[in-house]
Design an enzyme around this catalytic site. Sequence first.
Site, PDB file in Angstrom:
ATOM      1  N   ASP A 393       0.858  -1.172   0.000  1.00  0.00           N
ATOM      2  CA  ASP A 393       0.000   0.000   0.000  1.00  0.00           C
ATOM      3  C   ASP A 393       0.893   1.220   0.000  1.00  0.00           C
ATOM      4  OD1 ASP A 393      -1.731   0.808   3.106  1.00  0.00           O
ATOM      5  OD2 ASP A 393       0.377   0.982   2.644  1.00  0.00           O
ATOM      6  N   ASP A 582       0.248  -0.874   6.304  1.00  0.00           N
ATOM      7  CA  ASP A 582       0.545  -0.244   7.582  1.00  0.00           C
ATOM      8  C   ASP A 582      -0.461  -0.674   8.638  1.00  0.00           C
ATOM      9  OD1 ASP A 582      -1.613   1.120   6.701  1.00  0.00           O
ATOM     10  OD2 ASP A 582      -0.682   3.099   6.721  1.00  0.00           O
ATOM     11  N   ASP A 586      -5.706  -2.566   6.400  1.00  0.00           N
ATOM     12  CA  ASP A 586      -5.274  -3.606   5.472  1.00  0.00           C
ATOM     13  C   ASP A 586      -5.322  -4.992   6.101  1.00  0.00           C
ATOM     14  OD1 ASP A 586      -4.707  -1.580   3.619  1.00  0.00           O
ATOM     15  OD2 ASP A 586      -2.756  -1.245   4.562  1.00  0.00           O
TER      16      ASP A 586
HETATM   17  N1  LIG Z   1      -9.168   9.874   8.365  1.00  0.00           N
HETATM   18  C1  LIG Z   1      -9.289  10.327   7.121  1.00  0.00           C
HETATM   19  N2  LIG Z   1      -9.341  11.645   6.894  1.00  0.00           N
HETATM   20  C2  LIG Z   1      -9.468  12.140   5.655  1.00  0.00           C
HETATM   21  N3  LIG Z   1      -9.554  11.368   4.586  1.00  0.00           N
HETATM   22  C3  LIG Z   1      -9.521  10.047   4.735  1.00  0.00           C
HETATM   23  C4  LIG Z   1      -9.396   9.441   6.011  1.00  0.00           C
HETATM   24  N4  LIG Z   1      -9.391   8.121   5.856  1.00  0.00           N
HETATM   25  C5  LIG Z   1      -9.493   7.899   4.533  1.00  0.00           C
HETATM   26  N5  LIG Z   1      -9.607   9.046   3.844  1.00  0.00           N
HETATM   27  C6  LIG Z   1      -9.758   9.215   2.421  1.00  0.00           C
HETATM   28  O1  LIG Z   1      -9.964   7.948   1.819  1.00  0.00           O
HETATM   29  C7  LIG Z   1      -8.918   7.635   0.903  1.00  0.00           C
HETATM   30  C8  LIG Z   1      -8.631   6.189   0.961  1.00  0.00           C
HETATM   31  O2  LIG Z   1      -8.196   5.842   2.258  1.00  0.00           O
HETATM   32  P1  LIG Z   1      -7.440   4.481   2.531  1.00  0.00           P
HETATM   33  O3  LIG Z   1      -7.147   4.434   3.970  1.00  0.00           O
HETATM   34  O4  LIG Z   1      -8.210   3.358   1.924  1.00  0.00           O
HETATM   35  O5  LIG Z   1      -6.158   4.601   1.679  1.00  0.00           O
HETATM   36  P2  LIG Z   1      -4.806   5.309   2.065  1.00  0.00           P
HETATM   37  O6  LIG Z   1      -4.392   4.847   3.398  1.00  0.00           O
HETATM   38  O7  LIG Z   1      -4.904   6.763   1.850  1.00  0.00           O
HETATM   39  O8  LIG Z   1      -3.810   4.787   0.985  1.00  0.00           O
HETATM   40  P3  LIG Z   1      -3.075   3.384   1.026  1.00  0.00           P
HETATM   41  O9  LIG Z   1      -4.092   2.405   0.624  1.00  0.00           O
HETATM   42  O10 LIG Z   1      -1.991   3.541   0.052  1.00  0.00           O
HETATM   43  O11 LIG Z   1      -2.584   3.212   2.417  1.00  0.00           O
HETATM   44  C9  LIG Z   1      -7.761   8.532   1.307  1.00  0.00           C
HETATM   45  O12 LIG Z   1      -6.919   8.833   0.224  1.00  0.00           O
HETATM   46  C10 LIG Z   1      -8.477   9.782   1.806  1.00  0.00           C
HETATM   47  O13 LIG Z   1      -8.851  10.612   0.740  1.00  0.00           O
HETATM   48 MG   LIG Z   2      -3.508   2.753   4.239  1.00  0.00          MG
END
Ligand SMILES: Nc1ncnc2c1ncn2[C@@H]1O[C@H](COP(=O)(O)OP(=O)(O)OP(=O)(O)O)[C@@H](O)[C@H]1O
Ligand SMILES: [Mg+2]
Length: 693
Positions: A393, A582, A586
Amino acid sequence: MSNNKKHSSHSHHNHGDMDHSKHDHNEMEHHGGHHDHHAGHDHSGHGGHDHHHHGDFKEIFLKSLPMGIIIMILSPMMGISLPFQFTFQYSDILVVLLSTILYIYGGKPFYMGAIDEFKEKAPGMMALVTLGISVSYFYSVYAVIARYVTGEHVMDFFFEFSSLILIMLLGHWIEMKAVGEAGDAQKALAELVPKDAHVVLEDDSIETRPVADLQVGDLIRVQAGENVPADGTIQRGESRVNEALLTGESKPIEKNPGDEVIGGSTNGDGVLYVEIKQTGDKSFISQVQTLISQAQSQPSRAENLAQKVAGWLFYIAVIVALIALVIWMIIADVSTAVIFTVTTLVIACPHALGLAIPLVTARSTSLGASRGLLVKDREALELTTNADVMVLDKTGTLTTGEFKVLDVELFNDKYTKDEIVALLAGIEGGSSHPIAQSIISYAEQQGIRPVSFDSIDVISGAGVEGQANGHRYQLISQKAYGRNLDMDIPKGATLSVLVENDEAIGAVALGDELKPTSKELIQALKKNNIQPIMATGDNEKAAQGAAEILGIDYLANQSPQDKYELVEKLKAEEKKVIMVGDGVNDAPSLALADVGIAVGAGTQVALDSADVILTQSDPGDIESFIELAQKTTRKMKENLVWGAGYNFIAIPIAAGILAPIGITLSPAVGAVLMSLSTVIVAINAMTLKLEPK
Ligand SMILES: Nc1ncnc2c1ncn2[C@@H]1O[C@H](COP(=O)(O)OP(=O)(O)OP(=O)(O)O)[C@@H](O)[C@H]1O
Ligand SMILES: [Mg+2]
Ligand SMILES: [Cu+]
């Protein structure tokens, strides 16, 4: 995958190793007797047995030595008198007496061990040694009696018998030392926790208490240069703290009030006042120890095979010894036959084979732990070596996860920018996503107080939602919002939309940076023929930007469900999949992948669903883990080939197959070889090392 649930935590290893593991255990107790809270854990290098400890090889050897030497001086070797030998009338009676004492005293660890093996219906090493020394002892007693009764010369083997016992005792003493050293990092961990803590009482006086008596909430003083006794938060004082042995971070870390310190880390020059947050089994160090001993006590496939073969060796050796006995009685005489039989019994050491894998595992898990690579499921090492794909990720894994707020956009005049920021920071209070901390710090820097929310829920893979001032707010990805926004999004930025009662009222664009070692990792993966794929919940633009720099295939807008399905699809294509995340959301894909690697220790979810935990979130550690996996697997193979190959060659020679060309082995030489084979396996395991970072 988490195979560990299927395995019992008490494995039954080859019985040859029980005395060793038992010995480890004892040493642990000597050095670490103050770690009362670990009492329930299994600290032994390779899954300890609860057998009785049949004495200390070192002590028994040293006490047997004078007796053995006298016997050797008074009795001829294979009927040939050596220059240092002399005899007198009835000296053979004295030899019988001394040998009887030696048999009972020096042989005790072996026949007691054999009794245990038979009780477990798994005769092995100890049974073979017992047979060997018993045959030589009883035959020699018979020989002396026969001499007196018949007046004819019947050869005895007291020289061979006593040298055999001495070498066996010495060999096992050396083996134990070698075996003990392989699992030393585990012991080193236990020694990190100091015995006593200085508790600061109400009236500011100091009381020194055993660490086991510390309570959560106690305030303790850690002097300069002392090790921190338990996990806690700094109340007063600042210092640099070295956590190298716990997390693998080699440089001391600057610590100030409010920062956390972990038990077992070493305080630098400052005095720290620490409030205890975690003690005993819940402490970081104790969890690491539990993980290590769990991993070490799990039998892996290679090990199961080795154990099985080791189990057969007893029967193979006994059968070969009997055949040798019969054949040599026919073509030569009884005394020659007895010698070959004894040597065969002694040389067939299932020990090397039985320890081949556990020793490598002990070494590898300890080595990993000292570098912040915690292997929870041992099979992960074997599986990583054959991996085809690594799904990574982005946020927090390849990037730092320390977002900068690039832009806050307003979509109507109802709120000022500061009010929007206050709402953003307020709703993030309920999230553990890396974005959350970044927004909260941003508000803090601007001096903006977060809006207080009545309730907050996390929407996995999309954002957060909550109630405040009678409104329902959401902070979600553009994908989750589902509509177009009228704004210029900074290049490569992560965008989250603030929604009030289903209408966008603001948006925040955040920028994140790649970690310095990410690119190197991707290159290393390609070199190792592991295809890297970045699967991110972030938007297309942000994903593309990072992917271009890294040179990696990517999938954007992936929800946790999508990532799970991706792993499922790859597995259906018969690919061995490593998933790196992380751990925030996931967990399902970490658990499904053949190997799940959680970076940045912390969340319990990651601990539960991953097979490997990297305490630091440095992509370079993923590389180190792959190196560890490859080297471990290679050492295991080497040890298996050696452990099995040794017997394959040694048994026939011991049985006298090369006698026609003049090569024969005495029981004592057989005993030396058998000890040596185990020592070689132990040394090979110990020389497992990782490239320095
Ligand atoms: N706590 C939060 N505050 C603001 N936006 C959020 C939050 N959690 C998720 N998002 C939004 O949802 C999207 C997807 O979140 P997700 O956690 O699935 O992926 P990520 O952690 O950003 O990326 P990766 O999958 O690479 O770790 C983020 O890019 C963000 O725009
Ligand atoms: Mg993530
Ligand atoms: Cu042995």
